[in-house]
Design an enzyme around this catalytic site. Structure first.
Site, mmCIF file in Angstrom:
data_model
loop_
_atom_site.group_PDB
_atom_site.id
_atom_site.type_symbol
_atom_site.label_atom_id
_atom_site.label_comp_id
_atom_site.label_asym_id
_atom_site.label_seq_id
_atom_site.Cartn_x
_atom_site.Cartn_y
_atom_site.Cartn_z
ATOM 1 N N GLU A 99 -5.174 -2.456 0.693
ATOM 2 C CA GLU A 99 -6.408 -2.865 0.006
ATOM 3 C C GLU A 99 -6.222 -2.931 -1.511
ATOM 4 O OE1 GLU A 99 -5.770 0.097 1.217
ATOM 5 O OE2 GLU A 99 -6.922 1.708 0.280
ATOM 6 N N HIS A 101 -1.413 1.354 0.796
ATOM 7 C CA HIS A 101 -2.756 0.822 0.539
ATOM 8 C C HIS A 101 -2.761 -0.704 0.475
ATOM 9 C CE1 HIS A 101 -4.604 4.705 -0.357
ATOM 10 N NE2 HIS A 101 -3.509 5.017 -1.018
ATOM 11 N N CYS A 160 -3.665 5.506 4.464
ATOM 12 C CA CYS A 160 -3.413 6.703 3.640
ATOM 13 C C CYS A 160 -4.265 7.880 4.127
ATOM 14 C CB CYS A 160 -3.611 6.407 2.157
ATOM 15 S SG CYS A 160 -2.975 7.710 1.089
#
Lengths: 308, 194
Positions: B177, B175, B82
């Site tokens: 994560e 994302h 991102c």
């Protein structure tokens, strides 16, 4: 070569809990700055703010001038949105779901249902699950934080005492939330319902807090942070980022000095664990707002008491 | 037994703790990077999600841009998610915000609009195989153009490019994560080591 267009897929989903809480995760380690107009927003972005918070008047002016404090004028919200590329937040009054709908309609990025503005509904907060735009809410203890999350808040900020430049309440509220989390984590599962009763918090969120060992959403500190050292202090105590309200734009009329102070607060927040860099960031900062001591503040002038 | 490679995660601001947690779960030592000298003993670098203007300004202020470029030229694998994608990109259209200027892609910031248009969607990523990868897009950029040496790894159903690789550089607009799926982290650490 050119690739496709920029629209999301037909099977994509907006307004999800992950999208709402995820933006707060992207703001972590950063500073969100109160601004009342596009010029201040430009200074905040230049200093490295992760987001700006639009409001009609900064808290110290609301304190000084009195009267009803409302959502910012629509034109100003739009102008700020057009001026900066970072996310724009705006404050609405507690319980004022039409102000919230207007902010959502304008396409801003986050709503702060805030005790700093005049309360619109003394008994109810906004049903934040009903919105696509995420909300941040203030809390002074774990019970308040979990009630707001239960209503749909995707981010929490400890309240502190806005507009004072006195960090004492911000410290108290972060310490209170962190201590109450540690207490919940230490409890056996068969005592969690009683803990939920005592905290006046949703049982499922108390269980989730124990499982995670932290709040189920990101938690920033707010209310009285006025210097780089104040910001680093809040990070040491467990805040995941800071809101700075009156601290920057009431410290000086000079935009160059505002920029210097705002930049120093950003640097001290990133490098809070490195004392040498916090000291370096603090060099030349002699202008923190004069402020008013919270200890001398009558109970009815305390904003943190609003919205329980 | 050879010890696993160590990852650095740029920790100026943003979702660095989430990346570190996933890496450690996979058995890779991971450490936050805030100053240039911390780059010297890592085997891979992740630039997390966050605000790309904030990350860029802090990277300039603390002298990180040139050292990261130097390590990249020496083959250090770098993955941007991102904001990290924006930070890697050579071209940002009309924006001159500070960045690494390493990867031959054009990135359009906030390509889908404001937070209200942030979304989740499943992605087919052939290098990972089945099942689809759940993508979380938050005020996400898109890769609007790619240079010759850039391999496209994933597109939205609408055709927009959201993941790409160029040599030892990897960029994703979403994302990984924020999801429980660690396949991209494993791919990056196992397949892209220098």
């Amino acid at each position: 070569m050119q690739n496709g267009n920029d629209s999301a897929t037909p099977d994509s989903e907006t307004g999800t809990w992950t999208a709402k809480t995820g933006l707060a995760q992207m703001l972590k380690g950063g500073v969100i700055m109160d601004v009342i107009n596009a010029d201040q927003a430009r200074v905040a972005e230049e200093a490295g703010a992760v987001s700006v918070m639009a409001l009609e008047r900064v808290p110290s002016d609301i304190r000084a001038e009195g009267g009803v404090a409302r959502m910012s004028p629509v034109e100003i919200l739009q102008e700020i949105k057009e001026t900066v590329s970072i996310p724009v937040m705006a404050k609405c009054r507690i319980g004022h779901f039409v102000e919230a709908r207007i902010i959502q309609s304008l396409g801003l990025d986050y709503i702060d249902e805030s005790e700093v503005l005049t309360v619109a509904d003394p008994d109810h907060h906004v049903d934040k699950h009903a919105f696509t735009i995420p909300f941040v809410c203030g809390a002074l203890d774990l019970g308040q934080a979990l009630r707001r999350i239960g209503e749909g808040a995707a981010m929490i900020r400890t309240k502190g005492e806005a507009g004072t430049g006195d960090v004492v309440e911000a410290v108290l509220h972060v310490r209170t939330v962190m201590n109450q989390i540690r207490e919940v984590v230490a409890l056996p599962d068969d005592q969690l319902m009683t803990a939920a009763k005592n905290l006046q918090a949703p049982y499922e969120l108390v269980k989730e807090t124990k499982r995670l060992g932290r709040l189920p959403v990101v938690n920033f500190a707010a209310g009285g942070i006025a210097s780089p050292a104040d910001a680093a202090l809040m990070m040491h105590l467990g805040a995941e980022g800071v809101f700075v309200g009156s601290g920057i734009f009431k410290a000086s009329e000079d935009p160059a000095i505002q920029l210097q102070l705002a930049t120093a607060i950003v640097e001290a927040t990133t490098h809070f664990e490195d004392d040498d860099l916090v000291a370096e960031a603090s060099r030349g900062i002699n202008v923190a707002m004069k402020g008013i001591s919270v200890a001398g503040l009558p109970a009815e002038e305390r904003m943190a008491a609003r919205g329980t | 037994m050879k010890s696993p490679p160590t990852a650095g995660v740029l920790a100026l601001q943003g979702s660095f703790a989430e990346h570190i947690a996933i890496l450690e779960e996979l058995g890779y030592p991971a450490r936050p990077i805030r100053l240039p000298e911390q780059l010297d003993d890592i085997d891979a670098l992740i630039i997390p999600g966050g605000e790309s203007t904030t990350i860029g300004k802090l990277a300039v202020r603390y002298g990180l841009i040139e050292p990261i470029r130097r390590h990249a030229a020496a083959g250090l694998p770098i993955w941007g998610t991102c904001a990290g994608l924006i930070f890697l990109a050579r071209d940002l259209g009309n924006s001159e915000q500070p960045r690494l200027d390493l990867m031959d892609i054009t990135a359009a910031r906030n390509a889908f609009g404001s937070q209200i248009q942030s979304f989740e969607a499943d992605l087919d990523i052939p290098v990972l195989g089945d099942p689809p990868f759940h993508g979380v897009f938050i005020r996400a950029p898109i890769i609007s153009a790619t240079g010759d040496g850039v391999e496209i790894l994933a597109r939205l159903a609408s055709g927009g490019v959201v993941a790409a690789r160029q040599g030892s550089l990897l960029a994703t607009a979403f994302h990984p994560e924020l999801t429980g799926d660690s396949r991209l982290h494993d791919h990056f650490m196992a397949r892209m080591k220098r």
